[in-house]
Design an enzyme around this catalytic site. Structure first.
Site, PDB file in Angstrom:
ATOM      1  N   PHE A 157      12.313  29.697  46.732  1.00 50.96           N
ATOM      2  CA  PHE A 157      13.695  30.066  46.414  1.00 50.96           C
ATOM      3  C   PHE A 157      14.636  29.707  47.550  1.00 50.96           C
ATOM      4  O   PHE A 157      15.387  30.529  48.047  1.00 50.96           O
ATOM      5  CB  PHE A 157      13.781  31.557  46.101  1.00 50.96           C
ATOM      6  N   CYS A 158      14.614  28.449  47.938  1.00 52.26           N
ATOM      7  CA  CYS A 158      15.365  27.965  49.088  1.00 52.26           C
ATOM      8  C   CYS A 158      16.157  26.739  48.652  1.00 52.26           C
ATOM      9  O   CYS A 158      15.752  26.023  47.738  1.00 52.26           O
ATOM     10  CB  CYS A 158      14.361  27.603  50.203  1.00 52.26           C
ATOM     11  N   GLY A 159      17.262  26.500  49.293  1.00 56.21           N
ATOM     12  CA  GLY A 159      18.043  25.308  48.991  1.00 56.21           C
ATOM     13  C   GLY A 159      17.280  24.020  49.257  1.00 56.21           C
ATOM     14  O   GLY A 159      17.614  22.964  48.713  1.00 56.21           O
TER      15      GLY A 159
END
Length: 181
Positions: free
Chosen positions: A55-57
């Site tokens: 859940f990271c850019g």
């Protein structure tokens, strides 16, 4: 005469065999599905060890990591993904991590279980990598390239994409036994 022999013995330095240097292949992680993920199984290969998060850019870097793995695996290269919640962007559920990686990105390279990658509780592998390759990960998707000898390592910041020319040149150098730094 005995005193002279005793003094000679005391003055003689002890010669001890040096312990072999620790290599990346001496470490073990827990596999995402449980059980060991022994890096000894990759002995002689160049490795890219990457702390990952779902859940990271930067999560789309999974695509480039898989392509990198597919491209260079036949030459003796492996990507090893190491999910970490050190930056609060990963699930604590191994099954959800595996499902996400397979269904969204088609990941086939090995994945470790949830692992600490920085700070005093960092896994010993990441402490070893940090000491050799410019420090601990500052964010998700920090990449550590390790040469075939298991000794030389080089870090690549999160912002360096898996297929960036600088990283590709370093992988090719590692595979050819040339310096990676």
């Amino acid at each position: 005469m005995a005193e002279l022999s005793r003094r000679a013995l005391l003055a003689t330095p002890l010669v001890m065999a040096a312990a072999p240097a620790q290599t990346v292949f001496d470490f073990r992680l827990e596999a995402l599905e449980g059980g060991p993920l022994a890096l000894a199984d990759f002995r002689g290969q160049a490795l890219m060890v990457v702390n990952t998060a779902s859940f990271c850019g930067y999560t789309p870097q999974y695509e480039g990591l898989q392509r990198l793995h597919d491209r260079f695996a036949p030459a003796g290269f492996a990507v090893i993904g190491v999910p970490s919640n050190d930056f609060r962007q990963e699930s604590a559920d191994a099954a959800k991590i595996r499902e996400f990686c397979e269904t969204v990105y088609g990941i086939t390279f090995p994945l470790a279980g949830l692992t600490r990658v920085r700070g005093p509780q960092a896994h010993p592998l990441f402490a070893w990598l940090a000491a050799r390759a410019g420090g601990p990960p500052r964010w998700n998707f920090h990449k550590f390239l390790v040469a075939r000898d298991g000794l030389a390592a080089r870090g690549f910041a999160t912002s360096i994409e898996p297929e960036h020319p600088t990283l590709l040149r370093a992988v090719e150098a590692a595979l050819q036994g040339r310096p990676i730094g």
